[in-house]
Design an enzyme around this catalytic site. Structure first.
Site, short mmCIF file in Angstrom:
data_model
loop_
_atom_site.label_atom_id
_atom_site.label_comp_id
_atom_site.label_asym_id
_atom_site.label_seq_id
_atom_site.Cartn_x
_atom_site.Cartn_y
_atom_site.Cartn_z
NE ARG A 94 -3.22 -2.31 3.10
CZ ARG A 94 -4.52 -2.52 2.93
NH1 ARG A 94 -5.27 -1.57 2.42
NH2 ARG A 94 -5.06 -3.67 3.28
CG HIS A 448 -12.66 7.84 -4.96
ND1 HIS A 448 -13.23 8.67 -5.90
CD2 HIS A 448 -11.36 8.20 -4.88
CE1 HIS A 448 -12.29 9.48 -6.37
NE2 HIS A 448 -11.15 9.21 -5.79
NE ARG A 554 -14.72 46.29 -3.42
CZ ARG A 554 -14.70 44.98 -3.15
NH1 ARG A 554 -13.70 44.26 -3.56
NH2 ARG A 554 -15.67 44.43 -2.46
NE ARG A 610 -10.47 51.15 -4.36
CZ ARG A 610 -10.43 49.96 -4.96
NH1 ARG A 610 -9.38 49.17 -4.76
NH2 ARG A 610 -11.40 49.56 -5.75
CD GLU A 742 -3.66 50.17 -5.35
OE1 GLU A 742 -4.32 49.23 -5.82
OE2 GLU A 742 -4.16 51.26 -5.03
N GLY A 763 -3.12 46.62 -1.00
CA GLY A 763 -3.96 46.08 -2.07
C GLY A 763 -3.19 45.00 -2.80
CB THR A 764 -2.26 41.59 -1.72
OG1 THR A 764 -3.57 41.17 -1.38
CG2 THR A 764 -1.53 42.04 -0.46
CG ASP A 766 -4.30 46.68 -8.70
OD1 ASP A 766 -4.69 45.74 -9.41
OD2 ASP A 766 -4.81 47.81 -8.71
CB CYS A 829 -8.33 45.86 1.62
SG CYS A 829 -7.41 46.92 0.48
#
Length: 891
Positions: A94, A448, A554, A610, A742, A763-764, A766, A829
């Site tokens: 196995r 399964h 936004r 923003r 950003e 602003g991760t 962009d 954010c």
């Protein structure tokens, strides 16, 4: 000499990386339960697999020698020799990766049988049918796993001989039929009679399965590294198919669906383990074992309690009963759906098994998303056309597909699909990932389909026996009706129900136990959790999930409504500032009304707004559409022609080669200050209105996006402060001003920018695009899959932050910003704010809060607590700020 092989008695739970999860679990069980319960054997290490792969699928030179030595020791423990013609020792081989990969890697059972040893097995057991059942299983599994012969060829032979012999089930075939079936199987390929060759080929096949397509796909989905390799476990066979007093099964120490304290699982009399997990036969519920073999059932329950106490976690075990004697073959921490994880955590603390921090660590934060998914509306009236096993909770609606590839293709086009099959196999894993739900006509809770669906958080109904699923015709026959590919169905994986009615789905509610876990999370975590919300409805939902404010509003989304677009377009089309200001004056009260609703929902909490970020062309009509309108206007001599042509000319003047890096964000505020001025007035006036109504107001955080130069921020910030104070707000007391980080340059000069900002919000999304040079809209479907395949990426950098690259930029900005302004507030954010892996990084980086979509808030709260448990912050580092200042918490 490298040690490639370890006897079960030599290992322990701490050797998981070397022995794999299964090998470490068997070794630990051997140590605490003894050889009278755990069949003897040995484990070939993951390092051997890695060496095999690196040598172009060539085993290490001394591996065979070590396997032979381990086999000799096993024979001594078992008191019999491998493949002995008088009384053969048979073996199972196995897989056992470091992390469980159910059904993705290969197994071969009954190794050691050949035309000589079969006689010894008959003589030893006195059961000719049993012996030939084992032999045909070996030839079938060996042909499929080792030689790559399609499983359907063996199934076709089984179906044919059942028709010839008038047998309904496999178990109805007598010894002569099984002998004939074995011969037919052997005619399909050259089966090796040499038992040692059987063993060595099986070991290599398990190694090879690590790079099989289904295993690779599973690792991609679950982000398991390719270089881990799998261990191989060679173990003495015990037989659940040896007469009426034998069975094989899967047992959980608690209910695997709900987490309630009662053990649960499935078993099959007169069967081997593969029959249970394959889903080809529908098993019996574990509760029935007490009626059939009460002493065995009691012993099993006692062992389950012992293992759970030892591991301090809910256990998933495999067992075999051979002629009334119980054997334990495997134990591992149980993969479980979110509600079972929550129930176990709470019960374990109440029982004194775990403390809060330990209990929190047992929960997969990402899986909690399943608790927040829709279910069938309890008030809905619908016809149940079939019922099956409630295999994985949640409800889903979609169109029927019959293959994994079809699920992938249709899902790629945005269609929601239900994967419908008699039973699923490991090759279907990509279809599981693409589908919103799984439905099978065979199998149970340990099949399964059930295991993979629960692991992926997909609703599933298995063992719906009333369904006759014809894959070749693409039809499902049930109760006189026929469903076709593309027809819509709905499934309830919590109740095991299937319907063709369009049942309304209702949002999940957070139950008392989940609330308890979230309360613990809030006690343990060291960073705040806010929500991204653009409307009062979003803000209310965020409030219900106990978000500690809005981390991103936004404002551009407010201009997308039908009643706003003409006014927004009028502003953009204006030829001069006076025209723009006139249009903005009409937009101001509408935007103010939006802010009032948002602020009322978040009274007392911080709200980060923003200012307008996207380029102005996004608010204009489609250029091709406008061309068509102009053509029609010319043909009809329409009086609108002049205005339409003016719009087109204005659109041309606004066109940019790369608008996402053009006139947007702070650049708009510098070039067209009147736009930001209108927004700030709307914010200020709304805050004053809400203060008059409620005698309180949110703490406003006005965020200026896309800053690359400190002077940009300095200019626009000064105007924001001046306008806010004109409207009657007090800087510092009523509002602060910060920026969205950003752009890579902003990270590099974060110290300078911090002189003009009270907060940074990363602003991760962009930042990832700019830092990696990736266009998110383009690479997710085209580049990321190939990059993952080529091991350039382990997954999408837009799902989990790229720590070495983008993460380093974030860390740099945090360090440089705080060096210049120690009280600088730091948050994130982007979409990464709701990803558990990314949250662990943000905790280490020193952020004060994360912000994510409202439905991800509970996940983020738990993930933040787990990050604090794993890496508690020291107060002297200056990062362990109170997530919410006391004056911001509602009374």
């Amino acid at each position: 000499m490298t040690k490639w092989v370890y006897d079960f008695g030599e290992g322990s739970r701490d050797m998981r990386e070397l022995l794999g999860g299964k090998g470490a679990g068997i070794a630990e069980m051997t140590r605490i339960l003894g050889l009278d319960v755990v069949p003897a054997g040995f484990t070939i290490t993951t390092e051997a697999c890695v060496a095999y792969m690196r040598a172009n699928r060539t085993p290490p030179p001394d591996l065979e020698e070590q396997v032979d030595a381990a086999l000799a020791r096993l024979e001594q423990l078992a008191g019999k020799r491998f493949a002995d013609p008088r009384d053969p020792l048979l073996l199972s081989v196995r897989s056992g990766a470091r992390e469980s990969m159910p059904g993705m890697l290969d197994t071969v059972l009954n190794l050691g049988l050949n035309d000589d040893s079969i006689a010894g097995l008959v003589a030893r057991t006195g059961d000719e049918r049993f012996a030939w059942d084992c032999y045909r299983r070996l030839v079938q599994m060996f042909g499929n796993v080792v030689r790559g012969i399609a499983g359907e060829r063996f199934e076709d032979e089984i179906a044919e001989i059942k028709r010839e012999r008038g047998a309904k089930l496999d178990t109805d075939l007598d010894a002569e039929a099984l002998k004939e079936l074995t011969a037919r199987f052997r005619s399909l390929y050259d089966f090796p009679a040499d038992p040692r060759e059987q063993l060595l080929q099986a070991i290599r096949a398990v190694f090879d399965s690590w790079v099989g397509e289904r295993a690779v796909q599973y690792r991609r989905i679950n982000r398991i590294p390719d270089d881990w390799g799998t261990a191989v476990n060679v173990q003495q066979m015990v037989f659940g198919n040896l007469g009426e007093g034998s069975c094989s099964g899967v047992a959980f120490s608690r209910d695997e669906l709900s987490g309630s304290p009662e053990p649960s699982g499935d078993f099959l009399p007169a069967a081997q383990g593969e029959d249970v997990v394959s889903g080809v036969r529908t098993p019996l519920d574990l509760s029935e074992l007490s009626e059939w073999m009460p002493e065995v059932a009691d012993r099993l329950k006692a062992i389950l309690r012992q293992l759970e106490r030892h591991y301090q976690d809910m256990q998933d075990t495999e067992f075999t009963v051979q002629e009334g004697r119980l054997y334990m073959l495997q134990t591992r921490s149980a993969k479980r759906p979110a509600q079972a994880a929550v129930r176990f955590a709470v019960d374990a603390v109440e029982e004194g098994l775990l403390d809060k921090a330990q209990a929190m660590a047992t929960i997969d934060a990402g899986s909690l998303d399943a608790l927040l998914h829709p279910s069938f509306d309890p008030a809905a009236d619908y016809e149940v056309i079939a019922r099956g096993v409630a295999a994985s909770p949640g409800a889903a609606k979609g169109t029927i597909v019959f293959t994994a590839q079809e699920a992938v293709d249709r899902a790629a086009d945005g269609e929601k699909v239900i994967l419908v099959r008699p039973f699923t196999e490991a090759d279907d894993v990509a279809g599981f990932h693409a589908a919103v739900g799984i439905l099978t006509s065979e199998g149970g809770k340990a099949s399964h389909a059930a295991l993979v669906a629960r692991g992926m958080g997909r609703p599933a109904v298995t063992g719906a026996a009333d369904l006759d699923i014809d894959l070749h015709a693409g039809e499902v026959h049930v109760d006189g009706r026929v469903l076709h590919r593309g027809d819509r169905i709905a499934i309830d994986g919590s109740a095991g129900a299937v319907t063709t009615d369009d049942v309304p789905l209702v949002e999940a509610h957070v139950d008392e136990r989940f609330e308890t876990v979230l309360r613990w999370a809030d006690e343990l975590r060291q960073i705040g959790v806010r929500a991204n919300a653009d409307t009062p409805v979003d803000a209310d939902r965020a409030h219900r999930f106990h978000a500690e404010g809005i981390g991103l509003c936004r404002t551009e989304h407010m201009f997308m409504a039908a009643d706003r677009q003409p006014k927004m377009r009028a502003m953009i089309m204006a030829d001069d500032e006076a025209g723009r200001r006139a249009a903005l004056d009409e937009l101001l009260p509408l935007q103010q009304g939006d802010f009032e609703g948002l602020f009322e929902a978040m009274v007392g909490f911080p709200v980060t707004i923003r200012l307008l970020d996207p380029p102005l062309h996004e608010f204009l009509p489609d250029r091709f559409e406008l061309h068509e309108q102009i053509v029609r206007a010319r043909l009809q001599n329409s009086p609108e022609l002049e205005e339409l042509e003016h719009q087109l000319e204005r659109m041309r003047s606004l066109e940019e080669t790369n608008p996402m890096l053009g006139t947007r964000g702070v650049r708009l505020g510098v070039i067209h200050p009147e736009i930001y001025e209108m927004q700030v007035r709307a914010i200020a006036r709304a805050a004053l209105v809400v203060r008059r109504r409620t005698e309180r107001a949110p703490k406003l955080e006005i965020m200026i996006p896309l800053v690359a130069y400190e002077r940009e921020l300095e200019l626009v910030r000064a105007r924001v402060v001046a306008v806010s104070e004109e409207e009657g707000l007090t800087y510092g007391a009523d509002f602060i001003v910060g920026t969205m980080i950003e752009l890579p340059r902003a990270c590099l000069i974060a110290g300078r920018i911090a002189h003009h900002a009270e907060f940074f919000s990363f602003g991760t999304n962009d930042l990832t695009q700019c830092g990696l040079g990736f266009s998110r809209d383009d690479i997710e479907g085209r580049i990321v899959p190939r990059y993952v395949e080529e091991k350039i990426l382990s997954g999408s950098p837009f799902a989990t932050i790229d720590e070495p690259g983008i993460g380093a930029l974030v860390q740099m900005a945090c360090d440089r910003g705080r060096r210049e302004r120690p009280d600088l507030e730091l948050g994130v954010c982007g979409e990464h704010g709701g990803d558990p892996d990314s949250i662990r990084f943000f905790h280490r980086a020193g952020l004060d809060y994360v912000s994510c979509s409202p439905f991800r808030v509970p996940i983020a709260r738990v993930a933040a607590a787990q990050a604090a448990i794993a890496n508690p912050r020291e107060s002297e580092e200056g990062f362990a700020k109170t997530p919410m200042s006391p004056d911001l918490v509602p009374g």
